[in-house]
Motif scaffolding. Structure first.
Motif, PDB file in Angstrom:
ATOM      1  N   ASP A 168     -11.601  31.987 -40.724  1.00 36.25           N
ATOM      2  CA  ASP A 168     -12.611  30.932 -40.615  1.00 36.25           C
ATOM      3  C   ASP A 168     -12.056  29.609 -41.146  1.00 36.25           C
ATOM      4  O   ASP A 168     -12.224  28.561 -40.512  1.00 36.25           O
ATOM      5  CB  ASP A 168     -13.873  31.320 -41.381  1.00 36.25           C
ATOM      6  CG  ASP A 168     -14.940  30.248 -41.327  1.00 36.25           C
ATOM      7  OD1 ASP A 168     -15.343  29.877 -40.206  1.00 36.25           O
ATOM      8  OD2 ASP A 168     -15.355  29.769 -42.398  1.00 36.25           O
ATOM      9  N   ARG A 201     -11.431  26.159 -39.062  1.00 41.25           N
ATOM     10  CA  ARG A 201     -12.002  24.881 -39.484  1.00 41.25           C
ATOM     11  C   ARG A 201     -10.911  23.815 -39.618  1.00 41.25           C
ATOM     12  O   ARG A 201     -11.097  22.672 -39.205  1.00 41.25           O
ATOM     13  CB  ARG A 201     -12.717  25.023 -40.825  1.00 41.25           C
ATOM     14  CG  ARG A 201     -14.037  25.732 -40.759  1.00 41.25           C
ATOM     15  CD  ARG A 201     -14.589  25.923 -42.162  1.00 41.25           C
ATOM     16  NE  ARG A 201     -15.801  26.667 -42.171  1.00 41.25           N
ATOM     17  CZ  ARG A 201     -16.955  26.191 -42.625  1.00 41.25           C
ATOM     18  NH1 ARG A 201     -17.036  24.980 -43.119  1.00 41.25           N
ATOM     19  NH2 ARG A 201     -18.028  26.937 -42.604  1.00 41.25           N
ATOM     20  N   ARG A 222      -9.834  22.556 -36.277  1.00 40.57           N
ATOM     21  CA  ARG A 222     -10.820  21.598 -35.747  1.00 40.57           C
ATOM     22  C   ARG A 222     -10.650  20.242 -36.426  1.00 40.57           C
ATOM     23  O   ARG A 222     -10.737  19.195 -35.779  1.00 40.57           O
ATOM     24  CB  ARG A 222     -12.239  22.119 -35.948  1.00 40.57           C
ATOM     25  CG  ARG A 222     -12.683  23.093 -34.880  1.00 40.57           C
ATOM     26  CD  ARG A 222     -14.181  23.351 -34.897  1.00 40.57           C
ATOM     27  NE  ARG A 222     -14.695  23.859 -36.149  1.00 40.57           N
ATOM     28  CZ  ARG A 222     -14.730  25.132 -36.504  1.00 40.57           C
ATOM     29  NH1 ARG A 222     -14.258  26.053 -35.688  1.00 40.57           N
ATOM     30  NH2 ARG A 222     -15.228  25.505 -37.666  1.00 40.57           N
ATOM     31  N   GLY A 244     -16.048  17.866 -43.431  1.00 35.74           N
ATOM     32  CA  GLY A 244     -15.406  19.124 -43.041  1.00 35.74           C
ATOM     33  C   GLY A 244     -14.401  19.590 -44.073  1.00 35.74           C
ATOM     34  O   GLY A 244     -14.349  20.781 -44.407  1.00 35.74           O
ATOM     35  N   VAL A 291     -14.393  23.086 -46.445  1.00 34.13           N
ATOM     36  CA  VAL A 291     -13.247  23.980 -46.605  1.00 34.13           C
ATOM     37  C   VAL A 291     -12.931  24.129 -48.093  1.00 34.13           C
ATOM     38  O   VAL A 291     -12.739  25.240 -48.594  1.00 34.13           O
ATOM     39  CB  VAL A 291     -12.017  23.466 -45.824  1.00 34.13           C
ATOM     40  CG1 VAL A 291     -10.760  24.233 -46.211  1.00 34.13           C
ATOM     41  CG2 VAL A 291     -12.253  23.559 -44.323  1.00 34.13           C
TER      42      VAL A 291
END
Length: 96
Positions: free
Chosen positions: A16, A20, A23, A54, A58
């Protein structure tokens, strides 16, 4: 304790996080293109804000894994003070 001694990030969580980050890489490339294309400043700033959010997500996910894994283990092994000091230091740096 060595800082790279172990990772408590699960394989599912790791995938995951990698997704992320990929992206986010795309978002940053998009921001670069927006600047190259002389896009509207507000649009660029909004994309920068989205990228920062974002990265924060993370970071919080990794911090969660560290706290639930490494810090919890250290406390059980009577090394809690050392790990809490490290956690406070990392939080101080992370929040800047």
């Amino acid at each position: 304790m060595e800082k790279n001694a172990h990772s408590m990030v699960s394989q599912r969580n790791k995938q995951d996080l990698l997704n992320r980050m990929r992206r986010l890489e795309g978002q940053v490339r998009g921001i670069t293109k927006m600047i190259e294309d002389d896009r509207y400043c507000v649009d660029i700033l909004l994309q920068i804000s989205a990228s920062r959010a974002g990265l924060q997500k993370v970071g919080l996910s990794i911090l969660d894994s560290h706290t639930r894994g490494c810090v919890t283990s250290a406390i059980k092994e009577n090394r809690g003070d050392e790990m809490v000091d490290e956690l406070i230091d990392v939080l101080d740096r992370f929040m800047k």
